[in-house]
Enzyme design. Sequence first.
Site, PDB file in Angstrom:
ATOM      1  N   PHE A   4      31.886  82.473  12.714  1.00 60.95           N
ATOM      2  CA  PHE A   4      31.085  82.067  13.437  1.00 60.95           C
ATOM      3  C   PHE A   4      29.908  82.042  12.226  1.00 60.95           C
ATOM      4  O   PHE A   4      29.831  83.230  11.730  1.00 60.95           O
ATOM      5  CB  PHE A   4      30.381  81.481  14.344  1.00 60.95           C
TER       6      PHE A   4
ATOM      7  N   ASP B  78      29.903  90.227  19.134  1.00 56.59           N
ATOM      8  CA  ASP B  78      29.100  89.008  19.314  1.00 56.59           C
ATOM      9  C   ASP B  78      29.544  88.165  20.560  1.00 56.59           C
ATOM     10  O   ASP B  78      31.509  88.031  20.721  1.00 56.59           O
ATOM     11  CB  ASP B  78      29.107  88.047  18.437  1.00 56.59           C
TER      12      ASP B  78
ATOM     13  N   TYR C 174      23.713  79.255  25.406  1.00 52.47           N
ATOM     14  CA  TYR C 174      23.176  77.962  25.621  1.00 52.47           C
ATOM     15  C   TYR C 174      25.206  76.763  25.516  1.00 52.47           C
ATOM     16  O   TYR C 174      24.847  75.923  25.767  1.00 52.47           O
ATOM     17  CB  TYR C 174      23.325  76.679  24.547  1.00 52.47           C
ATOM     18  N   LYS C 175      25.734  77.931  25.535  1.00 52.64           N
ATOM     19  CA  LYS C 175      27.566  77.736  25.997  1.00 52.64           C
ATOM     20  C   LYS C 175      27.728  77.751  27.210  1.00 52.64           C
ATOM     21  O   LYS C 175      27.268  76.639  27.581  1.00 52.64           O
ATOM     22  CB  LYS C 175      28.225  78.248  24.606  1.00 52.64           C
TER      23      LYS C 175
ATOM     24  N   ARG D  26      38.269  70.466  18.582  1.00 54.98           N
ATOM     25  CA  ARG D  26      37.726  71.685  19.109  1.00 54.98           C
ATOM     26  C   ARG D  26      37.704  71.165  21.156  1.00 54.98           C
ATOM     27  O   ARG D  26      37.365  70.335  21.406  1.00 54.98           O
ATOM     28  CB  ARG D  26      36.484  72.780  19.411  1.00 54.98           C
TER      29      ARG D  26
HETATM   30  C1  PLP Z   1      27.173  79.383  18.263  1.00 50.26           C
HETATM   31  C2  PLP Z   1      27.157  80.922  18.339  1.00 50.26           C
HETATM   32  C3  PLP Z   1      26.043  81.535  17.370  1.00 50.26           C
HETATM   33  C4  PLP Z   1      25.020  80.746  17.268  1.00 50.26           C
HETATM   34  O1  PLP Z   1      23.909  80.985  16.785  1.00 50.26           O
HETATM   35  P1  PLP Z   1      22.132  81.479  16.140  1.00 50.26           P
HETATM   36  O2  PLP Z   1      21.759  81.781  16.015  1.00 50.26           O
HETATM   37  O3  PLP Z   1      22.084  81.519  18.349  1.00 50.26           O
HETATM   38  O4  PLP Z   1      22.245  80.035  16.513  1.00 50.26           O
HETATM   39  C5  PLP Z   1      26.163  82.575  16.914  1.00 50.26           C
HETATM   40  N1  PLP Z   1      27.683  83.369  16.646  1.00 50.26           N
HETATM   41  C6  PLP Z   1      28.533  82.957  16.771  1.00 50.26           C
HETATM   42  C7  PLP Z   1      29.925  83.449  17.282  1.00 50.26           C
HETATM   43  C8  PLP Z   1      27.935  81.685  17.580  1.00 50.26           C
HETATM   44  O5  PLP Z   1      29.661  81.336  18.374  1.00 50.26           O
END
Ligand code: PLP
Length: 411
Positions: free
Chosen positions: A125, A196, A221-222, A370
């Site tokens: 990500f 992460d 939030y996931k 997904r």
């Molecule tokens: C969803 C996600 C984020 C989200 O980052 P924000 O800074 O909270 O918007 C970050 N890293 C990964 C791997 C994610 O899947």
Amino acid sequence: MLSRKDFEKLDKNDNLKDFRSKFSLPEGLIYFDGNSLGAMPKEAALRANEVVVKEWGHDLIQSWNKAGWFHLTEKIGNKIAKLIGANEGEVICTDATGLNLFKILAVALKMRPERKIILMEGSNFPTDNYTAQGLSQIMGQGHEVKFAEKNDILEAITEDVAVVSLTQVHYKKGHLLDMKAITKKAHQVGALIIWDLCHSAGALPIDLNGCDVDFAVGCTYKYLNGGPGSPAFLFVASRHQGKETQPLTGWWGHKAPFLFEQDYEQAKTIWQFLTGTQPILSLATAEVGIDIMVSADMEEIRKKSIKMSDLFIQLIDENLKEYDFCIASPLNSAERGSQISLYSENGYPIIKALIAAGVVGDFRAPDIMRFGFTPLYLKYTDLWDAVQRLKVIMENDVWKKAEFNEVSSVT
Ligand SMILES: *Cc1c(COP(=O)(O)O)cnc(C)c1O
């Protein structure tokens, strides 16, 4: 061949089935996007009302003490700790994931001043990679982000690496990295590790301290159902707290914020990673989702998630063979998180047609569809029904309609 009866039976015997009623889900909608925005716990609406009307509207500033606002970030952090194998005082709920990574990565790099390499997964990500690149630039000490992909990671962890910063479950393909083996390798060469947990917290059992992890970040939030933009979390092993200073030195991270001293002196606890006044409304509603997750058995969640994803693969195979949906996720359930991704060059219009048919998944460019599995509120029959609706869309070329081929701003 599977039939709907098989799925009805699984629903009847599902140990987690009572959790579904705690969530607000529109009638008839099948939601496979809980890996992107978790469903709303019904209680969250009541809690939001209480915080606004009573705590803010009536008690006003007294609520910092009376309603426990000041300690909310730490209180919720301690609940998240239970889900990720951390101890009390090692987790705090604050800011966005990227911001937390910024603070933690800065500390980790200061702890290895003689080394300049940050090792990451290039296809991860992007915000994590962007954050590391931005931080390296601002530090101006010649740090460099080096990328490796899944199968090359262990080999890429060499003695010049300062920090290994990886996401446990890949957002796109859903593969699960071996936290224990990678952490061990990082430590063997004298590097630090940051995990992460965005796609693993609330989706599978995690044992940060059992794996001797240094630092972790993740969002709420996931799979934790904290609500849109709810604060993320960060984990710092107690052995690393109160030492190096993080760069966003605001008053909340001061050792005594209410002394209003002229100079910064950091807290010696996890509070050193706070910066400013916290978003109480978002924290309060996030706590509701996290409480539900803490009350569930994570082993059961993992078991159901694996069962669902295996069944989904089987259904695709049995019902949609002629449409060449390639499975992008590992076929071995032990090597994936709680999602199944399918490759399709027409993925975008197909997902849009599916959403119009009441099955919400999502699309990640250039060609990934997904489907996230959230065992607390998904039914087994949802899998069957979703694949039947997908079959109708494919058989009748519904996805070719112009309306499904226009690109929206959020995919
Ligand atoms: C969803 C996600 C984020 C989200 O980052 P924000 O800074 O909270 O918007 C970050 N890293 C990964 C791997 C994610 O899947």
